[in-house]
Design an enzyme around this catalytic site. Structure first.
Site, PDB file in Angstrom:
ATOM      1  N   GLU A  60       0.815  -1.214   0.000  1.00 16.92           N
ATOM      2  CA  GLU A  60       0.000   0.000   0.000  1.00 16.92           C
ATOM      3  C   GLU A  60       0.849   1.265   0.000  1.00 16.92           C
ATOM      4  OE1 GLU A  60      -0.651  -2.686   1.739  1.00 16.92           O
ATOM      5  OE2 GLU A  60      -2.632  -3.294   1.049  1.00 16.92           O
ATOM      6  N   HIS A 128     -10.321  -5.754  10.015  1.00 17.43           N
ATOM      7  CA  HIS A 128     -10.901  -5.537   8.680  1.00 17.43           C
ATOM      8  C   HIS A 128     -12.269  -4.867   8.750  1.00 17.43           C
ATOM      9  CE1 HIS A 128      -7.717  -8.087   7.287  1.00 17.43           C
ATOM     10  NE2 HIS A 128      -8.172  -8.107   6.060  1.00 17.43           N
TER      11      HIS A 128
END
Lengths: 323, 358
Positions: A60, A128
């Site tokens: 990322e 998450h």
């Protein structure tokens, strides 16, 4: 107006902007051949090719870092982070680079970058299932949009892609399948402008993203009891447009903020502080906040179900405010 | 190209190894010396300015002049520069004016970045010089993304990014090298292995036999060069830039050098390294070595060397005195450039602060 899903509205915005401007490109994990983990970029790889819809290695920091570089180099990248949880891996690039470069470099270099990423949950566990919008809304230099409807998502994303500023565009995984009316043809919506989604005289509910629909559902229920809620959708969290909420409170004298995030240091804290300071004379009661239970989100379905505000909780809180 | 053997160009007898000769004209050879001398003079002045409280901070590059000048001499118009905070030589050599560079140290009205960043963070859109944001190696992914943009448009330009040995320990180094390898971007990664990341020796950064050898894992060439040999640096960086511009993809270059001074004005290197060690490297001072080479070639004598040093000092002195008299940054600029257009809340904060009612 045609009814289309939040997902398709976002894809249409991407596609239209890619046709309109060949500097626009998409990069991220799984965005190409597979079409995105939430299928938002489906078919775009076939249409625009691998040079403009780029499957990247899993990193990322480099997705955002390379997107910043591409933006500085004259492109208009739309980087997808698979979920907002993974933005933590790219935090330095977002906070110290994307948000600050234009300022730090004396206005010489622009970063016209959009970072698309969904918040949300659904038996995904503690790492998450988070909502970090307040972290990003904290940062000067970033624009943070968090649309709740297909119409807003499309119009705001098109504006974000055309913006010269870096934009954190936070979607919601549980909204992708939601259908809504979207105008046919070309339109854009301004960033930094809140919107009243339902009129009412008794209580102002300030909210955004998926909680907009929870608030609207609660308002529908309450209307049956003769309680009329005005629902303000912030749509953009930085810059924050408090105008419609301020106007509404003049009429209702009561305000409730509903967010999906933890409330401590969340958007609701900011909004409550502002209403308290700027509309103190109009308030008949303290500004209330409703948000996520302050524990990490569990996996077990019965526990997860207790985590987030629902229509009943919103309605109960409104009744309590009026009692 | 195995990333282990060291490339050198200047031979002890005053000749250049033909295999590693960058082929500079006599005029360019002297210009390289002039830039290196200027850089050394700038560092001496920068430290003195900080010590006397006239600027807040300074990061010297003393001992590493061959890296920045050798590399900078091979940059062309259109190329992008993503240097670390120790690579002002790259900017100066590429054409960043000394006066603008010095003004940034003072953060006043002459500073092109409007007093927004600490010293050693230079930026100039016109020559594609992009400042670092400070955290180590975060500029590497930028150099990959910008290079990708150039490649997509079919422009024959390269992006060069520089960083230290410590930078190779970061996640951004790995991710950027990996991206560059996968997408074959025209990026040159120039690692100046100056042996120390502040106080920590390179042997505590990696157990790898070299830094250049890491390139193998990304499927790109890795080259190890004597970083105190300005001609060798010029040659290998020039070749890597040419390869990148012609579509040949990225290269990692490890330039082995030594930070002769402190990490910054906030550092005291006597705490963590011996005077003997420093003395050993000082014998290989890149400017002294290069001057000796030029003298053997008959291009420089003691008198010309003294003149070059005096001219460099005078140029720096003049730049400092010009910069120092520049007025402070206008206070209203505090609120500008946060966004392309100023949002209402910032205009309100500005008006409140400036009216004393904030």
């Amino acid at each position: 107006m045609p009814l289309i899903t939040y997902r398709d509205a976002i894809r249409d915005a991407l596609r239209e902007e890619m046709i309109r401007d060949d500097r626009v490109l998409i990069l991220g994990e799984e965005v190409g051949v597979w079409g995105g983990t939430y299928a938002v970029t489906r078919n775009l790889h076939e249409e625009f090719g691998g040079k403009r819809v780029i499957d990247t290695p899993i990193a990322e920091a480099a997705i955002i870092g390379a997107a910043i570089g591409a933006a500085m180099g004259g492109l208009r990248p739309v980087a997808e982070l698979m979920t907002i949880n993974f933005s933590l891996e790219a935090m330095d690039q977002i906070v110290n680079n994307a948000a600050k470069i234009h300022y730090m470099f004396g206005g010489q270099i622009k970063v016209p970058l959009v970072i698309r990423t969904p918040a949300g949950w659904g038996q995904l566990g503690a790492t998450h299932s988070q909502s970090f919008e307040a972290w990003f809304a904290h940062l000067p230099g970033l624009i943070v949009a968090m649309p709740g409807t297909p119409r807003d998502a499309k119009g705001l994303l098109k504006t974000a892609i055309r913006s010269e500023n870096p934009v954190m565009f936070i979607e919601h995984a549980r909204l992708y399948g939601l259908k809504g009316e979207v105008p046919e043809g070309e339109y854009t919506l301004p960033l930094g402008v809140s919107d009243i989604k339902r009129g009412g005289r008794d209580v102002t509910i300030v909210t955004y993203s998926r909680m907009l629909h929870v608030a609207l559902g609660a308002a529908e229920e309450l209307a049956k009891e003769g309680i009329e809620c005005e629902v303000v959708d912030l749509r953009t969290l930085r810059p924050l447009d408090m105008g419609p909420a301020y106007e509404s409170v003049k009429k209702t004298h009561r305000a409730l903020v509903v967010e999906e995030d933890w409330t401590t240091c969340g958007m609701g804290a900011e909004i409550a502080a502002r209403i308290g300071r700027d509309r103190f004379d109009h308030l008949d009661a303290p500004v209330e906040r409703l948000g996520q239970v302050e524990v990490p989100v569990p996996y077990a379905k019965n526990l997860e179900a207790l985590m987030f505000p629902d229509e009943r909780m919103v309605a109960d809180r409104v009744r309590k405010m009026l009692s | 190209m195995n990333g282990l053997s060291m490339i050198a160009a200047m031979l002890p007898d005053g000749t250049v190894d033909p295999a590693n000769d960058p082929g500079l004209s006599d005029g360019d050879l002297l210009a390289v010396h002039g830039k290196m001398t200027l850089l050394r003079a700038l560092d001496e002045k920068g430290i003195a300015l900080q010590r006397s409280g006239r600027i807040g901070f300074y990061v010297p590059s003393t001992g590493q002049e061959a890296c920045a000048v050798g590399a900078g001499f091979r940059l062309r118009e259109g190329d992008w520069l993503f240097p670390s905070y120790r690579d002002h030589g790259l900017a100066l050599t590429r054409g960043y004016p000394l006066s603008t560079l010095v003004a940034q140290l003072f953060g006043n009205r002459s500073d092109a970045t409007r007093g927004r960043q600490m010293p050693n963070h230079w930026c100039d859109r016109n020559i594609h010089l992009v400042s670092v944001s400070s955290p180590v190696a975060t500029q590497l992914p930028h150099a990959v993304g910008t290079a990708y943009a150039s490649k997509l448009r079919g422009e024959p330009v390269a992006a060069i990014t520089t960083f230290g040995d410590g930078g190779t320990s970061t996640g951004d180094f790995h991710a950027a090298m990996n991206f560059a390898g996968v997408f074959r971007t025209p990026t040159v990664f120039l690692c100046e292995n100056n042996q120390y990341a502040i106080s920590v020796h390179v042997t505590r950064q990696t157990a790898s036999k070299s830094l250049a050898v890491k390139a193998q894992a990304y499927g790109i060439p890795g080259i190890r060069v004597d970083g105190n040999d300005v001609l060798a640096v010029c040659k290998v960086v020039g070749d890597a830039l040419a390869l990148a511009r012609s579509g040949g993809g990225p290269t990692l270059i490890e330039a082995v050098t030594y930070r002769m001074g402190p990490h910054s004005t906030s550092d005291d290197p006597t705490v963590y390294r011996s005077e003997e060690e420093v003395e050993q490297w000082r014998k290989g001072d890149p400017i002294r070595r290069y001057a000796a080479f030029l003298k053997k070639r008959g291009l420089l004598d003691d008198e010309a060397e003294d003149t070059a040093q005096a001219e460099a000092k005078e140029a720096v002195r003049q730049a400092v005195s010009d910069a120092e008299i520049s007025p402070p940054v206008p206070v209203e600029s505090l609120f500008e450039d946060v966004y392309e257009e100023m949002p209402r809340h910032l205009a309100e904060q500005r008006d409140g602060l400036l009216s004393g009612k904030g």
